[in-house]
Scaffold this active site. Structure first.
Site, PDB file in Angstrom:
ATOM      1  N   MET A   1      -7.645  -9.703   9.060  1.00 56.51           N
ATOM      2  CA  MET A   1      -8.393 -10.576   9.966  1.00 56.51           C
ATOM      3  C   MET A   1      -9.215 -11.587   9.173  1.00 56.51           C
ATOM      4  O   MET A   1      -9.606 -11.332   8.043  1.00 56.51           O
ATOM      5  CB  MET A   1      -9.312  -9.752  10.868  1.00 56.51           C
ATOM      6  CG  MET A   1     -10.342  -8.906  10.145  1.00 56.51           C
ATOM      7  SD  MET A   1     -11.725  -8.373  11.186  1.00 56.51           S
ATOM      8  CE  MET A   1     -10.972  -7.190  12.266  1.00 56.51           C
ATOM      9  N   ASP A   3     -11.672 -15.240  10.716  1.00 52.97           N
ATOM     10  CA  ASP A   3     -12.789 -15.651  11.594  1.00 52.97           C
ATOM     11  C   ASP A   3     -12.937 -14.865  12.904  1.00 52.97           C
ATOM     12  O   ASP A   3     -11.937 -14.636  13.600  1.00 52.97           O
ATOM     13  CB  ASP A   3     -12.623 -17.101  12.048  1.00 52.97           C
ATOM     14  CG  ASP A   3     -12.268 -18.052  10.954  1.00 52.97           C
ATOM     15  OD1 ASP A   3     -12.184 -17.632   9.803  1.00 52.97           O
ATOM     16  OD2 ASP A   3     -12.070 -19.228  11.275  1.00 52.97           O
ATOM     17  N   TRP A  27      -3.360 -13.551   4.875  1.00 55.60           N
ATOM     18  CA  TRP A  27      -3.346 -14.643   5.835  1.00 55.60           C
ATOM     19  C   TRP A  27      -1.913 -15.096   6.070  1.00 55.60           C
ATOM     20  O   TRP A  27      -1.075 -15.018   5.165  1.00 55.60           O
ATOM     21  CB  TRP A  27      -4.212 -15.792   5.295  1.00 55.60           C
ATOM     22  CG  TRP A  27      -4.502 -16.814   6.332  1.00 55.60           C
ATOM     23  CD1 TRP A  27      -5.445 -16.743   7.313  1.00 55.60           C
ATOM     24  CD2 TRP A  27      -3.813 -18.049   6.511  1.00 55.60           C
ATOM     25  NE1 TRP A  27      -5.386 -17.860   8.095  1.00 55.60           N
ATOM     26  CE2 TRP A  27      -4.399 -18.677   7.624  1.00 55.60           C
ATOM     27  CE3 TRP A  27      -2.759 -18.682   5.863  1.00 55.60           C
ATOM     28  CZ2 TRP A  27      -3.980 -19.922   8.093  1.00 55.60           C
ATOM     29  CZ3 TRP A  27      -2.336 -19.923   6.327  1.00 55.60           C
ATOM     30  CH2 TRP A  27      -2.947 -20.536   7.432  1.00 55.60           C
ATOM     31  N   PHE A  63      -5.167 -21.000  15.815  1.00 56.02           N
ATOM     32  CA  PHE A  63      -6.352 -21.037  14.954  1.00 56.02           C
ATOM     33  C   PHE A  63      -7.625 -20.751  15.767  1.00 56.02           C
ATOM     34  O   PHE A  63      -7.575 -20.473  16.949  1.00 56.02           O
ATOM     35  CB  PHE A  63      -6.425 -22.399  14.254  1.00 56.02           C
ATOM     36  CG  PHE A  63      -5.728 -22.428  12.905  1.00 56.02           C
ATOM     37  CD1 PHE A  63      -4.685 -21.560  12.612  1.00 56.02           C
ATOM     38  CD2 PHE A  63      -6.131 -23.318  11.912  1.00 56.02           C
ATOM     39  CE1 PHE A  63      -4.052 -21.571  11.367  1.00 56.02           C
ATOM     40  CE2 PHE A  63      -5.508 -23.345  10.669  1.00 56.02           C
ATOM     41  CZ  PHE A  63      -4.472 -22.477  10.393  1.00 56.02           C
ATOM     42  N   SER A  64      -8.755 -20.890  15.101  1.00 56.24           N
ATOM     43  CA  SER A  64     -10.024 -20.440  15.695  1.00 56.24           C
ATOM     44  C   SER A  64     -10.442 -21.227  16.931  1.00 56.24           C
ATOM     45  O   SER A  64     -10.039 -22.371  17.137  1.00 56.24           O
ATOM     46  CB  SER A  64     -11.136 -20.523  14.648  1.00 56.24           C
ATOM     47  OG  SER A  64     -10.957 -19.480  13.732  1.00 56.24           O
ATOM     48  N   ASP A 123     -11.170 -25.691  15.457  1.00 54.73           N
ATOM     49  CA  ASP A 123     -12.232 -24.714  15.703  1.00 54.73           C
ATOM     50  C   ASP A 123     -13.211 -25.144  16.805  1.00 54.73           C
ATOM     51  O   ASP A 123     -14.424 -25.209  16.589  1.00 54.73           O
ATOM     52  CB  ASP A 123     -13.001 -24.403  14.400  1.00 54.73           C
ATOM     53  CG  ASP A 123     -12.081 -24.053  13.237  1.00 54.73           C
ATOM     54  OD1 ASP A 123     -10.943 -23.628  13.505  1.00 54.73           O
ATOM     55  OD2 ASP A 123     -12.495 -24.206  12.077  1.00 54.73           O
ATOM     56  N   TRP A 269     -12.506 -16.837   1.255  1.00 54.34           N
ATOM     57  CA  TRP A 269     -11.200 -17.372   0.871  1.00 54.34           C
ATOM     58  C   TRP A 269     -11.006 -17.325  -0.638  1.00 54.34           C
ATOM     59  O   TRP A 269     -11.956 -17.428  -1.394  1.00 54.34           O
ATOM     60  CB  TRP A 269     -11.066 -18.827   1.355  1.00 54.34           C
ATOM     61  CG  TRP A 269     -10.986 -18.932   2.836  1.00 54.34           C
ATOM     62  CD1 TRP A 269     -11.941 -19.438   3.680  1.00 54.34           C
ATOM     63  CD2 TRP A 269      -9.899 -18.530   3.664  1.00 54.34           C
ATOM     64  NE1 TRP A 269     -11.522 -19.366   4.981  1.00 54.34           N
ATOM     65  CE2 TRP A 269     -10.264 -18.813   5.008  1.00 54.34           C
ATOM     66  CE3 TRP A 269      -8.648 -17.943   3.421  1.00 54.34           C
ATOM     67  CZ2 TRP A 269      -9.426 -18.539   6.085  1.00 54.34           C
ATOM     68  CZ3 TRP A 269      -7.817 -17.677   4.496  1.00 54.34           C
ATOM     69  CH2 TRP A 269      -8.206 -17.973   5.813  1.00 54.34           C
TER      70      TRP A 269
HETATM   71  C1  FRU Z   1     -11.935 -20.761   8.703  1.00 50.27           C
HETATM   72  C2  FRU Z   1     -10.541 -21.221   9.101  1.00 50.27           C
HETATM   73  C3  FRU Z   1     -10.592 -22.097  10.335  1.00 50.27           C
HETATM   74  C4  FRU Z   1      -9.221 -21.925  10.917  1.00 50.27           C
HETATM   75  C5  FRU Z   1      -8.904 -20.490  10.591  1.00 50.27           C
HETATM   76  C6  FRU Z   1      -7.466 -20.241  10.265  1.00 50.27           C
HETATM   77  O1  FRU Z   1     -11.973 -19.599   7.971  1.00 50.27           O
HETATM   78  O2  FRU Z   1      -9.929 -21.896   8.030  1.00 50.27           O
HETATM   79  O3  FRU Z   1     -10.933 -23.436  10.083  1.00 50.27           O
HETATM   80  O4  FRU Z   1      -9.195 -22.189  12.292  1.00 50.27           O
HETATM   81  O5  FRU Z   1      -9.706 -20.142   9.489  1.00 50.27           O
HETATM   82  O6  FRU Z   1      -7.177 -18.886  10.153  1.00 50.27           O
END
Ligand code: FRU
Length: 463
Positions: A1, A3, A27, A63-64, A123, A269
């Site tokens: 996991m 965000d 990821w 994505f987020s 996001d 990251w």
């Molecule tokens: C932040 C991010 C967001 C994106 C997501 C992808 O950690 O890079 O900007 O939506 O993770 O998993």
């Protein structure tokens, strides 16, 4: 996991979605995982809420994004990453568990903020004010003169049709990248923008040492102009939310009792992930209650954790010179609160997660002369290494901490491999992952002078 996403309270329960790759402990193409709780501490896992099955998600997935409750429905507004770029999508649910996606984006091609690149617009966080929905999202911003990042603001009255209002914050992110995961809260008559800027440079306060950072900025958000008037303009106005090694992409929600709760991804990251060997990667911080004193955000573990704190032990007036272990103080699922008087000492430290042979531990050390609190995990059993040339090391982090009255106050939560340190009542926080052995729970205090632990309250956490 990675965000946290769509953090909300719906039909009597807390819902937490999160960036999730169900195929491997790393990821990849993103889905939304889903967990539900009655009290923010004990979570049940549920089926995946969103999977990348539409054209608009056909490259890197879902994505987020955030949740908004409207007409008794739970709506998820999130970024779809297609081969053509990043657009904002909507999914809705009557029960909070199964979602129906709208077939077209709610903010699609042709509706990007001015200067935004199609691969950098993501996001969305939606909030409501006076019956109108507002959405903020991070994006790149390219003009003839410069490249930077912005937080774009949109408005809507139905969650489907969004109008671009302007950019509420422009920033230069030194080495490229954008403000990821923007958020907005209001506390004590002040507005706060929260964002996760990538590649910020470390400042003199020793903030932003991680590759990417999570910051807050306070001021006044004028939704009409639209403009965010910061109390302190420029990068000096950014304050780091957490000075540890592992805290990113936080998201807030409003609890039914009015509390604003924040939770973050507890990892970073471009690092090695030792837990991959156990088949998992990534976790969340303990949810925290936010409050504010003179523009400074204060974070405290949600009070619900206290229900799980058992076997209280207390000590008072313990002098520490050299090393000291207390026979009834050890464990690695614990809540430890202590006040330390440093008027007769220049330093004080703690070793946590200590192995029986004393080789492995995490060390917290306050140097009164330098006014710095150091956190060092270089003695962990499994070291975590940075995979980015932009991050020199991820073994040590430091936080500037001035103690005018020589009194240090710490609250430390440990949960097997997580360490969260709330300093001076939550004015500063440091969160880090420490990968030691399952049983490593030794706790040792040390000082080169004579530090006095005036009060110590210790609990096991049993969930
Ligand atoms: C932040 C991010 C967001 C994106 C997501 C992808 O950690 O890079 O900007 O939506 O993770 O998993």
């Amino acid at each position: 996991m990675n965000d946290p996403n769509g953090f909300c309270f719906f039909n009597g329960k807390y819902h937490l979605f999160y960036q999730h790759n169900p195929k491997a402990p790393r990821w990849g193409r993103m889905y939304w995982g889903h967990a539900v709780s009655n009290d923010l501490i004990k979570w049940d896992h549920h089926d995946i809420a969103l999977e990348p099955d539409s054209f608009w998600e056909n490259f890197l997935g879902c994505f987020s994004g955030s949740a908004v409750i409207n007409d008794n429905e739970l709506n998820l507004i999130y970024t779809g990453f297609s081969i053509f770029g990043q657009y904002q999508l909507r999914a809705r649910s009557a029960d909070g568990f199964s979602f129906i996606k709208k077939s077209e984006p709610v903010i699609g091609p042709g509706q990007l903020p001015p200067g935004a690149g199609p691969l950098n617009f993501r996001d969305p966080k939606v909030f409501e004010k006076n019956g109108i929905f507002y959405l903020i999202a991070g994006s790149s911003r390219k003009t003839l003169r410069e490249r930077g990042t912005q937080i774009a603001l949109y408005e809507s009255d139905d969650l489907d049709n969004w109008k671009f209002l302007g950019s509420v914050l422009n920033g230069r992110v030194e080495r490229g990248g954008i403000f990821e995961c923007p958020d907005y809260i209001r506390l004590e008559e002040r507005d706060f923008l929260i964002a996760s800027p990538m590649y910020l440079q470390m400042n003199e306060q020793l903030e932003f040492e991680n590759l990417h950072s999570s910051v807050y900025i306070h001021g006044v958000l004028d939704l009409e102009t639209p403009e965010f008037e910061t109390d302190k303009p420029g990068p000096d106005g950014y304050r780091e939310l957490d000075g540890g090694t592992d805290f990113y992409a936080p998201q807030t929600m409003s609890a039914p009792d009015g509390r604003i709760i924040i939770i973050a991804w507890m990892q970073m990251w471009k690092r090695t992930i030792p837990t991959k060997a156990e088949g998992w990667a990534g976790m969340m911080t303990v949810p925290r209650e936010l409050s504010c004193i003179k523009g400074n955000l204060i974070q405290k573990p949600v009070r619900e954790i206290e229900r799980y704190c058992v076997n209280r032990r207390t000590h008072k007036g313990i002098a520490v010179s050299k090393q000291l272990q207390l026979p009834d103080i050890s464990g690695n699922r614990i809540d430890l609160e202590m006040s330390i008087d440093l008027s007769e000492s220049d330093d004080f430290g703690l070793r946590l997660f200590m192995s029986e042979n004393r080789h492995n531990y995490a060390e917290l050390y306050y140097d009164k002369r330098k006014q710095i609190l150091f956190l060092d995990r270089s003695r962990a059993l499994q070291r975590i290494k940075s995979l980015s040339r932009l991050e020199k090391q991820c073994d040590r982090r430091s936080t500037k901490l001035d103690l005018p009255d020589s009194k240090l106050q710490l609250r430390i939560l440990l949960d097997r491999i997580s360490l969260e340190i709330f300093i001076q009542g939550g004015r500063q926080v440091m969160s880090s992952i420490i990968c030691n052995g399952d049983e490593d729970g030794g706790i040792e205090f040390f000082s080169n002078g004579r530090a006095v632990i005036t009060q110590l309250d210790f609990y096991d956490i049993e969930i």
